[in-house]
Design a protein around this motif. Structure first.
Motif, mmCIF file in Angstrom:
data_model
loop_
_atom_site.group_PDB
_atom_site.id
_atom_site.type_symbol
_atom_site.label_atom_id
_atom_site.label_comp_id
_atom_site.label_asym_id
_atom_site.label_seq_id
_atom_site.Cartn_x
_atom_site.Cartn_y
_atom_site.Cartn_z
ATOM 1 N N VAL A 9 0.824 -1.193 0.000
ATOM 2 C CA VAL A 9 0.000 0.000 0.000
ATOM 3 C C VAL A 9 0.864 1.250 0.000
ATOM 4 C CG1 VAL A 9 -1.762 1.288 1.244
ATOM 5 C CG2 VAL A 9 -1.873 -1.217 1.149
ATOM 6 N N ALA A 10 1.863 1.289 0.858
ATOM 7 C CA ALA A 10 2.696 2.479 0.980
ATOM 8 C C ALA A 10 3.589 2.645 -0.242
ATOM 9 C CB ALA A 10 3.554 2.384 2.242
ATOM 10 N N PRO A 11 3.725 3.861 -0.754
ATOM 11 C CA PRO A 11 4.633 4.086 -1.878
ATOM 12 C C PRO A 11 6.071 3.745 -1.505
ATOM 13 C CG PRO A 11 3.166 5.968 -1.564
ATOM 14 C CD PRO A 11 2.996 5.087 -0.368
ATOM 15 N N TRP A 12 6.744 3.036 -2.377
ATOM 16 C CA TRP A 12 8.157 2.721 -2.163
ATOM 17 C C TRP A 12 9.056 3.438 -3.172
ATOM 18 C CZ3 TRP A 12 10.438 0.439 -6.436
ATOM 19 C CH2 TRP A 12 9.561 -0.139 -7.365
ATOM 20 N N LEU A 13 8.445 3.908 -4.259
ATOM 21 C CA LEU A 13 9.201 4.598 -5.307
ATOM 22 C C LEU A 13 8.867 6.087 -5.265
ATOM 23 C CD1 LEU A 13 10.965 4.741 -7.858
ATOM 24 C CD2 LEU A 13 8.919 4.179 -9.192
ATOM 25 N N THR A 14 9.898 6.921 -5.132
ATOM 26 C CA THR A 14 9.719 8.370 -5.151
ATOM 27 C C THR A 14 10.431 8.946 -6.364
ATOM 28 O OG1 THR A 14 9.667 8.450 -2.720
ATOM 29 C CG2 THR A 14 10.019 10.522 -3.884
ATOM 30 N N ALA A 37 17.621 7.463 0.990
ATOM 31 C CA ALA A 37 17.343 6.388 0.035
ATOM 32 C C ALA A 37 18.520 5.416 -0.055
ATOM 33 C CB ALA A 37 17.043 6.974 -1.336
ATOM 34 N N PRO A 38 18.257 4.112 0.010
ATOM 35 C CA PRO A 38 19.332 3.132 -0.176
ATOM 36 C C PRO A 38 19.937 3.215 -1.579
ATOM 37 C CG PRO A 38 17.386 2.110 0.790
ATOM 38 C CD PRO A 38 16.976 3.465 0.336
ATOM 39 N N VAL A 39 19.126 3.635 -2.577
ATOM 40 C CA VAL A 39 19.615 3.742 -3.947
ATOM 41 C C VAL A 39 18.888 4.884 -4.653
ATOM 42 C CG1 VAL A 39 17.941 2.038 -4.785
ATOM 43 C CG2 VAL A 39 20.007 2.487 -6.118
ATOM 44 N N VAL A 40 19.640 5.632 -5.460
ATOM 45 C CA VAL A 40 19.090 6.742 -6.235
ATOM 46 C C VAL A 40 19.425 6.508 -7.704
ATOM 47 C CG1 VAL A 40 19.142 9.219 -6.660
ATOM 48 C CG2 VAL A 40 19.338 8.361 -4.314
ATOM 49 N N PHE A 41 18.397 6.504 -8.555
ATOM 50 C CA PHE A 41 18.566 6.356 -9.996
ATOM 51 C C PHE A 41 18.436 7.721 -10.669
ATOM 52 C CE2 PHE A 41 17.465 2.088 -8.773
ATOM 53 C CZ PHE A 41 18.022 1.250 -9.738
ATOM 54 N N GLY A 42 19.136 7.906 -11.782
ATOM 55 C CA GLY A 42 18.997 9.139 -12.540
ATOM 56 C C GLY A 42 20.035 9.229 -13.630
ATOM 57 N N GLY A 43 19.947 10.281 -14.428
ATOM 58 C CA GLY A 43 20.968 10.539 -15.430
ATOM 59 C C GLY A 43 22.246 11.026 -14.774
ATOM 60 N N VAL A 44 23.322 11.036 -15.528
ATOM 61 C CA VAL A 44 24.607 11.498 -14.989
ATOM 62 C C VAL A 44 24.468 12.893 -14.408
ATOM 63 C CG1 VAL A 44 26.971 12.130 -15.600
ATOM 64 C CG2 VAL A 44 25.947 10.063 -16.579
ATOM 65 N N ARG A 45 23.809 13.781 -15.131
ATOM 66 C CA ARG A 45 23.643 15.158 -14.661
ATOM 67 C C ARG A 45 22.835 15.223 -13.381
ATOM 68 N NH1 ARG A 45 19.765 19.039 -15.572
ATOM 69 N NH2 ARG A 45 18.618 17.596 -16.903
ATOM 70 N N HIS A 46 21.768 14.424 -13.300
ATOM 71 C CA HIS A 46 20.928 14.419 -12.096
ATOM 72 C C HIS A 46 21.718 13.951 -10.871
ATOM 73 C CE1 HIS A 46 17.738 13.485 -15.319
ATOM 74 N NE2 HIS A 46 17.733 14.782 -15.092
ATOM 75 N N SER A 78 11.105 -1.916 -1.583
ATOM 76 C CA SER A 78 12.197 -1.246 -0.880
ATOM 77 C C SER A 78 12.289 0.196 -1.366
ATOM 78 C CB SER A 78 13.524 -1.964 -1.151
ATOM 79 O OG SER A 78 13.468 -3.304 -0.695
ATOM 80 N N PRO A 79 12.687 1.122 -0.496
ATOM 81 C CA PRO A 79 12.731 2.532 -0.896
ATOM 82 C C PRO A 79 13.684 2.777 -2.067
ATOM 83 C CG PRO A 79 12.877 2.323 1.483
ATOM 84 C CD PRO A 79 13.030 0.930 0.935
ATOM 85 N N VAL A 80 13.172 3.440 -3.094
ATOM 86 C CA VAL A 80 13.956 3.809 -4.273
ATOM 87 C C VAL A 80 13.610 5.253 -4.630
ATOM 88 C CG1 VAL A 80 14.356 3.382 -6.729
ATOM 89 C CG2 VAL A 80 14.025 1.451 -5.182
ATOM 90 N N VAL A 81 14.636 6.034 -4.959
ATOM 91 C CA VAL A 81 14.429 7.400 -5.439
ATOM 92 C C VAL A 81 14.901 7.491 -6.885
ATOM 93 C CG1 VAL A 81 15.263 9.787 -5.282
ATOM 94 C CG2 VAL A 81 14.476 8.602 -3.225
#
Length: 410
Positions: A9-14, A37-46, A78-81
């Motif tokens: 139910v709770a959001p895990w992806l932000t 966040a245990p892990v952060v995804f994004g572009g190189v610039r981000h 699991s928490p992901v940003v």
């Protein structure tokens, strides 16, 4: 989006939008979520913009992008940003992720989009301007927006985008259009410069840029009217084209609806498929054409009309129809009297789909009369006459009559 019932139910992806001002432009909640966040995804610039906050692992987008999507989905629960540019749901990664992850499992903290930032710098009412993303997409997509007096905000792909756009404007008869280049909006390297397309002199812009156009049409500019049945002279063709008056009636009978797919069988110049796609950016079409020369011409016409997404299948119907996505509508403009073509088209059409076929020969007319007798539908005859010189005077010269059959599949 997943159709399964989620037990989480709770959001895990932000998904967090970040601008060129980096950490300084983020709210406290966004900063906290990135930092924890245990892990952060994004572009190189981000990742570079948020580097001072990231305490966990950082994952740069992979190629192909689907690999990163799978990596995010594999961490479900699991928490992901995820860091994104500006508004993640405006030509952004948010919509891509929402196709795989239930929105109830996501939380989004958007930042102002590049379009919003541009409008605020220019003092434009954003709802009154056309917006188009050319990022990673064909520059030709701007062409339908080139209407005299229009304001257009376009997101480009890279540092060469503004110059290429200025060249397209000049070549299409819009050289006097005003072009404002807004670079690195929201950051310390922000720059705004104003130009005339025909005399554009900015060799290389910042790779993150938005171009704002105030469209001015020169005499003879290639303006694409908004109504169906556009001038035949706008199309490159060898005479195999559904003439404008008949084309307007044909498109009316095809009754385009947002997001639908059309098969244009015996496409010739591609005029029907092109005008179908011009009805709305969400429209899709496949042009089927046996002649390699005409197939190439269809591709050129599609680019010049700003619908580069038109798919061209070179081949002879009905064999060329095999394996194609089932259409919502079919137009048979050429080859309809060949064995099996009409039968294959009728079989492929989805329930509730529309089929429109035009005949200028007696052989094709006989086919349409037989199908009308068997299946019903609407049958009309289109007679067009054009005023032409007759000696020193003017008289009516009739064009070849067209028989049109329209039918809706039960």
């Amino acid at each position: 989006m997943s159709n399964s019932v989620s037990a989480i139910v709770a959001p895990w992806l932000t998904v967090i939008g970040i601008g060129e001002d980096g950490v300084a432009g983020l709210g406290d909640e966004a900063k906290r979520l990135i930092a924890t966040a245990p892990v952060v995804f994004g572009g190189v610039r981000h990742i570079e913009l948020a580097a001072s906050l990231i305490q966990g692992d950082s994952e740069v987008w992979q190629s192909p992008f689907e690999k990163s999507v799978e990596a995010i989905v594999s961490r479900r629960g699991s928490p992901v940003v995820v860091l994104a540019s500006g508004d993640p749901f405006l030509y952004g990664v948010g919509a891509t992720l929402a196709r795989r992850i239930d929105v109830a499992e996501m939380r989004t903290i958007p930042a102002p989009s590049a379009f919003s930032l541009a409008a605020s710098r220019l003092g434009w009412a954003l709802q009154e301007a056309a917006t188009v993303s050319l990022h990673g997409r064909s520059l030709d997509l701007i062409r339908p927006q080139l209407q005299p007096g229009a304001r257009v905000v376009a997101l480009t792909s890279d540092e060469n985008g503004p110059k290429a756009l200025a060249e397209l404007l000049s070549e299409s008869g819009f050289g006097q259009s005003r072009l404002t280049v807004l670079e690195a909006l929201g950051g310390g390297r922000e720059r705004v410069s104003r130009h005339i397309a025909a005399s554009f002199a900015l060799e290389k812009a910042h790779s993150l840029n938005v171009c704002a156009l105030e469209v001015v049409a020169d005499a003879g500019a290639r303006i694409l009217p908004l109504a169906g049945g556009r001038d035949d002279a706008l199309f490159e063709h060898d005479g195999q084209i559904t003439k404008r008056e008949v084309r307007a009636l044909t498109l009316s009978a095809l009754a385009p609806r947002k997001g639908e797919l059309l098969w244009d069988i015996g496409s010739g110049s591609g005029s029907i498929a092109i005008e179908w796609m011009l009805a709305d950016p969400a429209m899709r079409a496949i042009a089927i054409e046996a002649s390699s020369e005409r197939a190439a011409r269809i591709g050129r016409n599609a680019a010049c009309f700003g619908v580069p997404g038109l798919a061209v299948v070179e081949g002879q119907a009905p064999d060329a129809l095999r394996g194609l996505t089932s259409p919502n509508a079919i137009f048979v403009g050429g080859g309809g009297s060949d064995p099996g073509v009409m039968e294959a088209a009728i079989a492929a059409l989805c329930s509730g789909g529309r089929l429109v076929a035009n005949a200028v020969t007696t052989a094709m007319e006989a086919v349409l009369l037989a199908h009308h007798a068997r299946l019903g539908g609407s049958l009309i005859r289109i007679d067009i006459a054009r005023a032409s010189p007759v000696g020193t005077m003017t008289g009516w010269r009739p064009a070849m009559p067209v028989t049109q059959w329209s039918w809706v599949k039960p």
